[in-house]
Motif scaffolding. Structure first.
Motif, PDB file in Angstrom:
ATOM      1  N   ARG A 195      29.387  67.250  10.513  1.00 27.49           N
ATOM      2  CA  ARG A 195      29.704  68.306  11.479  1.00 27.49           C
ATOM      3  C   ARG A 195      30.982  67.974  12.248  1.00 27.49           C
ATOM      4  NH1 ARG A 195      25.016  71.262  13.193  1.00 27.49           N
ATOM      5  NH2 ARG A 195      26.408  72.295  14.666  1.00 27.49           N
ATOM      6  N   ARG A 199      29.423  71.104   7.311  1.00 24.68           N
ATOM      7  CA  ARG A 199      30.722  71.356   6.693  1.00 24.68           C
ATOM      8  C   ARG A 199      30.811  70.473   5.449  1.00 24.68           C
ATOM      9  NH1 ARG A 199      35.242  72.892   9.669  1.00 24.68           N
ATOM     10  NH2 ARG A 199      36.352  72.321   7.766  1.00 24.68           N
ATOM     11  N   TYR A 200      30.499  71.030   4.306  1.00 29.25           N
ATOM     12  CA  TYR A 200      30.414  70.229   3.089  1.00 29.25           C
ATOM     13  C   TYR A 200      31.769  69.739   2.604  1.00 29.25           C
ATOM     14  CZ  TYR A 200      25.524  71.374   3.107  1.00 29.25           C
ATOM     15  OH  TYR A 200      24.203  71.478   3.490  1.00 29.25           O
ATOM     16  N   ASP A 201      32.844  70.453   2.961  1.00 30.62           N
ATOM     17  CA  ASP A 201      34.177  69.956   2.621  1.00 30.62           C
ATOM     18  C   ASP A 201      34.477  68.674   3.385  1.00 30.62           C
ATOM     19  OD1 ASP A 201      34.162  71.414   5.023  1.00 30.62           O
ATOM     20  OD2 ASP A 201      36.265  71.989   4.828  1.00 30.62           O
ATOM     21  N   LYS A 233      25.767  69.284  -1.159  1.00 33.87           N
ATOM     22  CA  LYS A 233      25.068  70.466  -0.633  1.00 33.87           C
ATOM     23  C   LYS A 233      23.721  70.664  -1.323  1.00 33.87           C
ATOM     24  CE  LYS A 233      25.786  75.403   0.298  1.00 33.87           C
ATOM     25  NZ  LYS A 233      26.775  76.514   0.227  1.00 33.87           N
ATOM     26  N   GLU A 258      36.466  70.347  17.950  1.00 34.18           N
ATOM     27  CA  GLU A 258      36.536  71.791  17.749  1.00 34.18           C
ATOM     28  C   GLU A 258      37.553  72.405  18.696  1.00 34.18           C
ATOM     29  OE1 GLU A 258      32.659  73.517  18.154  1.00 34.18           O
ATOM     30  OE2 GLU A 258      32.284  73.465  15.986  1.00 34.18           O
ATOM     31  N   SER A 305      31.374  68.234  -2.972  1.00 30.70           N
ATOM     32  CA  SER A 305      30.662  69.015  -1.955  1.00 30.70           C
ATOM     33  C   SER A 305      29.490  69.772  -2.564  1.00 30.70           C
ATOM     34  CB  SER A 305      31.627  69.978  -1.268  1.00 30.70           C
ATOM     35  OG  SER A 305      32.230  70.851  -2.206  1.00 30.70           O
ATOM     36  N   ASP A 307      39.539  69.081  12.611  1.00 28.34           N
ATOM     37  CA  ASP A 307      38.310  68.746  11.891  1.00 28.34           C
ATOM     38  C   ASP A 307      38.512  67.592  10.903  1.00 28.34           C
ATOM     39  OD1 ASP A 307      39.745  69.968   9.890  1.00 28.34           O
ATOM     40  OD2 ASP A 307      38.400  71.685   9.663  1.00 28.34           O
ATOM     41  N   LYS A 349      24.543  74.521   8.495  1.00 31.08           N
ATOM     42  CA  LYS A 349      25.594  74.279   9.491  1.00 31.08           C
ATOM     43  C   LYS A 349      26.495  73.095   9.130  1.00 31.08           C
ATOM     44  CE  LYS A 349      22.831  76.296  13.156  1.00 31.08           C
ATOM     45  NZ  LYS A 349      22.066  76.074  14.411  1.00 31.08           N
TER      46      LYS A 349
END
Length: 518
Positions: free
Chosen positions: A393, A486-488, A47, A399, A43, A404, A484
């Protein structure tokens, strides 16, 4: 006797040493553990790259604009730094994609010497070659359908003719659609597919022009194709057939009862059409890098994503962090993982093509150029395409469900049952993500299967998987920014795609295409 003993002892030692060396040299190399290389996808690295790639400096990466040129050079430099060579034999990482921006063409049309008005009465909806035609008859071909269950072209010769068709498809007396036999309509009623399918049928049958009466969409089409300029297309991709949407006045001037007419017929009326297009030519680039297979180099796995986005509008940069910065940098990390494996003596058995395509936002132009005009790798050698378009995302549906750990998969079972099964097995073995096949439904109203670059491979019977997180509030807005992401999730999803590519590249047999289309 002692001398003989010494000679025998020496011979034994030499033989033993030779045997030891032979055993060591023929010892089977330990099998690679793909997790060792999947773990190089992190990640932090994703990123770091995405904050650069989706920064304002890249100006939204609009096709052909300076920001897009910065983007392709950024990608090229990454491959150079990783020591992954260009896919092209000349060593150039860039595949030139010649494009043109069309201005609204000048079109003049008369029927029985009555002049109709461009945009108000008709609008050209495809790029055609300069020219014109004169005729004294027009062929009405009903709904313009040619299908196994129903055909308007049966016993009808439209070669070299002007053809008039209308929107929709026929129903039986019981209210069911003739083609599906149910209350469900077919592709012949879905405008996105109908628009292309009816055009393609007429073109294949040799029509010189098609007048398509579709009153429900005429105003929208006239605004999009007539008054606005800037339609982008592949250079030299102008059609031999003219394709016009027409309004009610023009349709009824040709056939008064077109609303109720269903039987094909020849209409004796004169028609004159003159067409003059306008275009500005320019170039864009696909970026292609390549790791050669160790055992089956002529069998190739393609991993693709589009490098472009929407550019700058009204002074705001459309950064496209998720769309498709996420897919673009995912490919770089996957490439690095494969390169690391190769350096450790575990290069892929099949070759891997890392393909970043341009012009997706303008109509899948870069991938269409690659498949239809200049494939770097022959299509018959292409085993599969894994296409990545938005994987950073979470969409509102998931959501709300508090999920997720998911990804939408589209197309995995369309051409190869085996590909779908492999995809599931790899996920279960390494990741355990929730695969959502909602958009894989043939009746998906969003038609996502036709809306990303994998489709240009699929239409050539190359199995595909399209990886997608779904749309969100920032889709195609300047607010699609790297903060915004979600790098995980991006890390986990990228690793999934790497594992799948690893399996396809290293398995004993090439996957079987058991659902090829004509």
């Amino acid at each position: 006797m002692r001398k003989s003993f010494l000679l025998l002892s020496l011979a034994f030692i030499i033989f033993s040493c030779g045997s030891s060396k032979e055993t060591a040299s023929t010892k089977t190399k330990a099998p690679a553990n793909p997790t060792d290389y999947a773990n190089t996808i992190t990640s932090d690295e994703l990123k770091e790259m995405l904050y650069i790639y989706a920064s304002d400096e890249f100006e939204g990466r609009e096709t052909g604009q300076p920001g897009q040129k910065k983007a392709v050079n950024y990608l090229k430099q990454h491959y150079i730094d990783m020591g992954i060579p260009a896919a092209k034999s000349d060593g150039d990482y860039f595949q030139n994609v010649p494009l043109e921006v069309m201005e609204a063409p000048k079109v003049d049309l008369t029927v029985n010497d009555v002049k109709f008005t461009n945009i108000d009465d008709y609008v050209s909806v495809s790029t055609a070659k300069n020219g014109g035609l004169e005729t004294n008859e027009i062929i009405f071909a009903g709904y313009g359908i040619q299908d196994a269950a129903y055909s308007d072209y049966k016993d009808l010769n439209v070669k070299g003719k002007v053809v008039l068709i209308k929107s929709g498809e026929p129903k039986n007396d019981d209210g069911n659609y003739v083609i599906s036999g149910t209350t469900e309509s077919s592709k012949w009623s879905n405008f996105r597919q109908e628009f292309a399918s009816k055009r393609d049928v007429a073109k294949e049958l040799g029509a010189t022009a098609v007048l398509f009466y579709h009153p429900d969409v005429y105003s929208m089409a006239a605004s999009r194709f007539g008054r606005s300029s800037g339609r982008m297309s592949l250079k030299g991709n102008a059609e031999d057939m003219y394709y016009l949407l027409i309004n009610t006045d023009l349709a009824k001037a040709i056939l008064e009862d077109i609303e109720t007419a269903s039987e094909s017929q020849t209409i004796s009326k004169s028609l004159s059409l003159q067409y003059l297009n306008a275009s500005n030519e320019f170039n864009s680039e696909n970026v292609a890098a390549f790791i050669k297979g160790t055992e089956k180099p002529n069998e190739v796995i393609v991993i693709s994503a589009h490098l472009d986005h929407e550019g700058v509008k009204d002074g705001e940069v459309y950064n496209g962090a998720d769309d498709d910065g996420s897919g673009t940098i995912a490919i770089i990390e996957i490439a690095e993982a494969f390169k690391t494996a190769a350096e450790k003596g575990h290069g892929p058995k099949r070759s891997i093509l890392f393909l970043h395509v341009t012009g997706e936002e303008k109509g899948l132009l870069g991938s269409r150029y690659y498949t239809d005009m200049d494939p770097i790798i022959p299509l018959e050698n292409t085993v599969a395409d894994l296409n990545i378009d938005m994987i950073g995302r979470v969409d509102p549906k998931h959501e709300e469900a508090g999920d997720d750990n998911y990804l939408y998969l589209i197309g995995s079972d369309k051409l190869s049952t085996e590909l779908h099964n492999i995809s599931e097995e790899i996920n279960n073995k390494y990741i355990n993500m929730n695969f959502d096949y909602t958009y894989n439904d043939d009746n998906d109203p969003n038609r996502f299967y036709y809306r990303s670059d994998h489709y240009n491979f699929a239409k050539n019977n190359i199995p595909v998987i399209f990886y997608f997180n779904g749309t969100h509030a920032d889709y195609h807005k300047p607010s699609d920014t790297p903060d915004k992401i979600r790098y995980d999730l991006l890390e986990n999803r990228t690793r999934l795609i790497f594992y799948t590519a690893w399996e396809l590249a290293n398995r004993a047999n090439r996957i079987v295409v058991d659902k090829a289309t004509e």
